[in-house]
Design a protein around this motif. Sequence first.
Motif, PDB file in Angstrom:
ATOM      1  N   THR A   1      94.236   9.151  15.765  1.00 58.37           N
ATOM      2  CA  THR A   1      93.973   7.931  15.172  1.00 58.37           C
ATOM      3  C   THR A   1      94.508   7.238  15.845  1.00 58.37           C
ATOM      4  O   THR A   1      95.047   6.917  17.252  1.00 58.37           O
ATOM      5  CB  THR A   1      94.998   7.547  13.790  1.00 58.37           C
ATOM      6  N   ARG A   2      93.549   5.388  15.784  1.00 60.05           N
ATOM      7  CA  ARG A   2      93.691   4.455  16.551  1.00 60.05           C
ATOM      8  C   ARG A   2      93.969   3.196  15.594  1.00 60.05           C
ATOM      9  O   ARG A   2      93.939   3.248  14.700  1.00 60.05           O
ATOM     10  CB  ARG A   2      92.629   4.116  17.194  1.00 60.05           C
TER      11      ARG A   2
ATOM     12  N   THR B   1      96.590  15.993  11.044  1.00 62.17           N
ATOM     13  CA  THR B   1      95.870  15.553   9.985  1.00 62.17           C
ATOM     14  C   THR B   1      95.543  14.497   8.723  1.00 62.17           C
ATOM     15  O   THR B   1      94.713  13.972   8.673  1.00 62.17           O
ATOM     16  CB  THR B   1      95.835  17.352   8.678  1.00 62.17           C
TER      17      THR B   1
ATOM     18  N   ARG C   1      94.721  11.345  10.569  1.00 61.01           N
ATOM     19  CA  ARG C   1      93.514  11.216  10.325  1.00 61.01           C
ATOM     20  C   ARG C   1      92.816  10.641   9.379  1.00 61.01           C
ATOM     21  O   ARG C   1      92.185   9.889   9.230  1.00 61.01           O
ATOM     22  CB  ARG C   1      92.872  12.501  10.937  1.00 61.01           C
ATOM     23  N   LEU C   2      92.996  11.104   8.668  1.00 61.98           N
ATOM     24  CA  LEU C   2      92.445  10.693   7.406  1.00 61.98           C
ATOM     25  C   LEU C   2      92.081   9.248   7.095  1.00 61.98           C
ATOM     26  O   LEU C   2      91.352   8.704   6.391  1.00 61.98           O
ATOM     27  CB  LEU C   2      92.842  11.429   6.139  1.00 61.98           C
TER      28      LEU C   2
ATOM     29  N   GLY D   1      93.741   6.972   9.235  1.00 62.01           N
ATOM     30  CA  GLY D   1      92.146   6.136  10.362  1.00 62.01           C
ATOM     31  C   GLY D   1      90.969   5.780   9.710  1.00 62.01           C
ATOM     32  O   GLY D   1      90.421   4.832   9.487  1.00 62.01           O
ATOM     33  N   ARG D   2      90.675   6.794   9.313  1.00 62.58           N
ATOM     34  CA  ARG D   2      88.998   6.901   8.552  1.00 62.58           C
ATOM     35  C   ARG D   2      89.095   6.162   7.628  1.00 62.58           C
ATOM     36  O   ARG D   2      88.343   5.335   7.097  1.00 62.58           O
ATOM     37  CB  ARG D   2      88.738   8.510   8.148  1.00 62.58           C
ATOM     38  N   LEU D   3      90.017   6.548   6.194  1.00 65.15           N
ATOM     39  CA  LEU D   3      89.877   6.828   4.742  1.00 65.15           C
ATOM     40  C   LEU D   3      90.304   4.496   5.205  1.00 65.15           C
ATOM     41  O   LEU D   3      90.148   3.622   4.301  1.00 65.15           O
ATOM     42  CB  LEU D   3      90.547   6.916   3.780  1.00 65.15           C
ATOM     43  N   SER D   4      91.589   4.225   5.774  1.00 65.94           N
ATOM     44  CA  SER D   4      91.743   3.055   5.358  1.00 65.94           C
ATOM     45  C   SER D   4      92.148   2.370   6.404  1.00 65.94           C
ATOM     46  O   SER D   4      93.448   2.616   7.202  1.00 65.94           O
ATOM     47  CB  SER D   4      92.872   2.600   4.434  1.00 65.94           C
ATOM     48  N   PRO D   5      91.726   2.202   7.934  1.00 64.29           N
ATOM     49  CA  PRO D   5      91.830   2.239   9.030  1.00 64.29           C
ATOM     50  C   PRO D   5      92.983   0.316   9.156  1.00 64.29           C
ATOM     51  O   PRO D   5      94.153   1.064  10.658  1.00 64.29           O
ATOM     52  CB  PRO D   5      90.469   1.638   9.837  1.00 64.29           C
TER      53      PRO D   5
END
Length: 396
Positions: free
Chosen positions: A88-89, A366, A369-370, A372-376
């Motif tokens: 994640t970033r 995991t 990652r989720l 980071g995608r859903l609520s960065p």
Amino acid sequence: MSLTGQPVTILGAGVAGLALARALALRGAAVTVLEQADAIREVGAGLQISPNGAAVLRGLDLQADLDAASMRAEAVQLIDGPTGDPVTRLDLARLRPGHGYHFLHRADLIALLLKGAEAAGVTLRLLSRVGEVDLSGPVPAVVLESGERLQTPLLIGADGLHSKVRAVLNGAGQPFFTHQVAWRAVIPCEPGAAPVAEVHMGPRRHLVSYPLRNGTLRNIVAVEERDKWAEESWTLRDDAITLRIAFERFSPRVRGWLDRVEDPWLWGLFRHQVADAWVKPMGQGGVAILGDAAHPTLPFLAQGASMGLEDAWVLAQSLATHDSPAAALAAYQSTRKPRTTRIVAAANANARAYHLSGLPRMIGHTGLRLLGRLSPGTMLSRFDWLYDHDVTVGRG
């Protein structure tokens, strides 16, 4: 309490000591800094100044110097160490406008603080190794190893992990080895490197790296869990082969960096308690500690320098705005101790999170990652309490 002409002696010309020296001198104090070395120098390594620390440098009118010496960070990238896959970033652009996050060489931060202190009229005494801190009389005193005895109304210990002032205030400490060691190195940086802090995470170890000095250098801090004890020292060297073996299962990117390391520094990571007593009023003056002398921290939240900067501002401001030294010192400790205790605990928690293995590691990555995608913005907002804190405007 007026600081105009007030004599203050500071032990240690590190980040916290030099920042405090400038802060007090700008308020009129007659500041002397005692440094045991024969010159102001720092072991070559990078550090991070987060927005809460940068706010202090801005308050000390050193923002332009900070901008010139540092790189503005864009992000923190969490990466699976063995595979090199992104996890994640954390986009640092999401921080509040004007709250910059900086990468810089430790020597460059020391240089700009020293320049600022001397410009404010601070006196620096080199080769002043303290043999004893004596608080038995009406005013604080230090005895140098040369035999010279110096008395001062206000004595400030910015003398680091093995602080003599802390020991006098709190007795001998009992730090314990965390069974982690850290290597530090600086190597030439590949062209065009983005100003991003990469955290490569693996079972029982992790490595942090980011560029310095306009991308000409790359800073590396590599941490491994181990049973073998290592000294808590900034001046211990290690064989680069040992470092490479510790990370031989990491990605080619990491191994490529480590192949360029020739002579890394090694230090054992020890956990210290936040000091119980930070201050002692004495007559019309007293004693205080700050920075690593008060709250040594593990390097897993990149807050050592920023905490020292915050301490410096709060202590100077307290001395300038309270009616007596006793009130000022009490206010300083009551303001700083809860926050630094929280920061040290957060750094301890990061140490565990970076080194997961097996099923907990798979589940943790995991989840990151989720998220980071859903609520960065969620992960970074967890640190609003840390980065949004601005001691120069009295918040928090």
